[in-house]
Motif scaffolding. Structure first.
Motif, short mmCIF file in Angstrom:
data_model
loop_
_atom_site.label_atom_id
_atom_site.label_comp_id
_atom_site.label_asym_id
_atom_site.label_seq_id
_atom_site.Cartn_x
_atom_site.Cartn_y
_atom_site.Cartn_z
N ALA A 46 -12.71 35.52 -55.62
CA ALA A 46 -12.64 35.71 -53.57
C ALA A 46 -11.48 36.24 -53.35
O ALA A 46 -10.42 36.40 -53.95
N GLU A 47 -11.23 36.19 -51.82
CA GLU A 47 -10.86 36.95 -51.50
C GLU A 47 -10.36 35.53 -49.83
O GLU A 47 -11.06 35.67 -49.10
N HIS A 48 -8.93 35.17 -49.98
CA HIS A 48 -8.19 34.30 -48.82
C HIS A 48 -7.05 34.35 -48.56
O HIS A 48 -6.41 34.75 -49.55
N HIS A 49 -7.09 34.62 -47.46
CA HIS A 49 -5.43 34.83 -46.61
C HIS A 49 -4.57 33.89 -46.09
O HIS A 49 -5.17 33.00 -45.87
N ASN A 50 -3.09 33.43 -46.77
CA ASN A 50 -2.35 32.00 -46.09
C ASN A 50 -2.87 31.01 -45.78
O ASN A 50 -3.19 30.18 -45.32
N MET A 51 -3.79 30.19 -47.63
CA MET A 51 -3.76 29.16 -47.19
C MET A 51 -2.82 28.75 -48.75
O MET A 51 -2.81 29.18 -49.77
N ALA A 52 -3.13 27.30 -48.52
CA ALA A 52 -1.94 26.77 -49.33
C ALA A 52 -2.32 26.38 -50.33
O ALA A 52 -1.75 26.25 -51.64
N SER A 53 -3.71 26.04 -50.51
CA SER A 53 -4.69 25.69 -51.69
C SER A 53 -4.96 26.93 -52.45
O SER A 53 -5.80 26.73 -53.51
N VAL A 54 -4.93 28.29 -51.81
CA VAL A 54 -5.77 29.33 -52.23
C VAL A 54 -4.77 29.93 -52.81
O VAL A 54 -4.28 30.94 -52.47
#
Length: 345
Positions: A46-54
């Protein structure tokens, strides 16, 4: 793994308490290699940004790493969030990936930004992006740029200018549209493209989306028939009780996200079990847990089969969300989930 039902993997690369992103990515690469050996159909990031758990921020980089260290499994994006990128850059990246691993690359594309408004604006300020309102045109552009014939641009002078994502493509990645609403389902149908419903994110509206996709499908040369599957969060363990305990860190993280609370690294199972009760969070968790696959191997594979039968798909993509206890390797629950599901199938 032998069955008419196929299983695949969606990975967000969870980062837990006291774990570095380097360790999280190394764990994801090891999990992808395991999925390859166990017979899973495909492995998407997946593509996710600026998430401490990803830690899954750049699918093309991760796809290249997995493609280089696996032998059989298809590797792809679930998905590239197109508003964050230039269509030409996406086409060039995935043309290069197809050259690295011919016949094994999937380009899954989504319309959502995969981030908060601040990060979306920062992406626009720091690089080439695309207008979300031109999403259908941008998909068509990517298809043309990736084709072996390339695309032709007519300049204002009237001269034609040939463009190719790579100079001598012998094959192209398979392009999938991803979504959790009718929009992408209808667009995929009109373009004759495969479609994936993001059931791991939102189970609402799946019947309508698949109905629109199948009834409105316009056959294409590459895909004469509609082709679709769905995603689901899963935690599988020797007992249902253990599976729920392992799901709790991710359930609590998603509850914080839904309630607009501060986000942090994924808790260990021990930390999640020791947390103080919270009525609002517990209500959200109970609703989500009912939609996730949480159980022992027999219960889990039965739930996967019911999903497959209910929605008429022969493939289900598992997002392995099972956590680990503090004394275990961070990927212990995720590894166990894939092994038990493959064994049951």
């Amino acid at each position: 793994m032998s069955d008419s039902l196929h299983l695949s993997v969606l990975d967000l690369i969870p980062v837990r308490t006291n774990q570095s992103s380097a360790d999280a990515v190394a764990g994801a690469l090891a999990l992808a290699q395991l999925a390859d050996r166990l017979g899973y159909e495909r492995y998407w990031f997946a593509e996710h940004h600026n998430m401490a758990s990803v830690a899954s921020t750049t699918p093309p980089v991760l796809i290249a790493a997995v493609a280089a260290t696996t032998e059989r499994i298809r590797v792809g994006s679930g998905g590239v969030m197109l508003p964050n990128h230039s269509p030409l850059v996406v086409a060039e990246q995935f043309a290069a990936l197809e050259a690295i691993a011919p016949g094994r690359i999937d380009l899954g594309i989504g319309r959502a930004p995969g981030s908060d408004p601040v990060i979306t604006q920062l992406l626009r300020l720091s690089g080439t992006t695309s207008d979300v309102d031109r999403f259908p045109d941008n998909i068509a552009d990517i298809l043309s740029l990736l084709s072996t014939d390339g695309a032709t641009l007519r300049l204002t002078s009237g001269r034609e200018y040939d463009i190719r994502a790579t100079p001598a493509a012998a094959a192209v990645p398979t392009l999938w549209l991803l979504g959790s609403s009718d929009y992408s389902a209808k667009l995929a149908a009109s373009l004759g493209l495969p479609y994936v419903f993001a059931n791991h994110f939102s189970g609402d509206g799946i019947e309508a989306a698949l109905h629109h996709y199948r009834t409105g499908y316009q056959p294409s040369e590459a895909h004469p028939e509609p082709r679709t599957f769905l995603t689901v969060n899963a935690s599988v363990a020797p007992t249902k009780e253990e599976a729920y305990d392992r799901a709790l860190p991710q359930l609590r993280t998603m509850a914080r996200l839904r309630l607009g609370r501060p986000m942090h690294a994924l808790e260990t199972v021990d930390e999640a079990l020791a947390a103080e009760p919270d009525a609002m969070s517990d209500e959200v968790i109970a609703a989500m847990a009912g939609r996730w696959i949480i159980g022992d191997a027999a219960q889990a594979i039965d739930a996967v089969r019911r999903l497959s039968s209910q929605y008429g798909v022969d493939e289900v993509m598992i997002s392995p969300i099972a956590g680990a206890r503090a004394a275990e390797p961070a990927g212990a629950g995720r590894t166990q989930t894939l092994e038990l599901l493959a064994g049951a199938l």
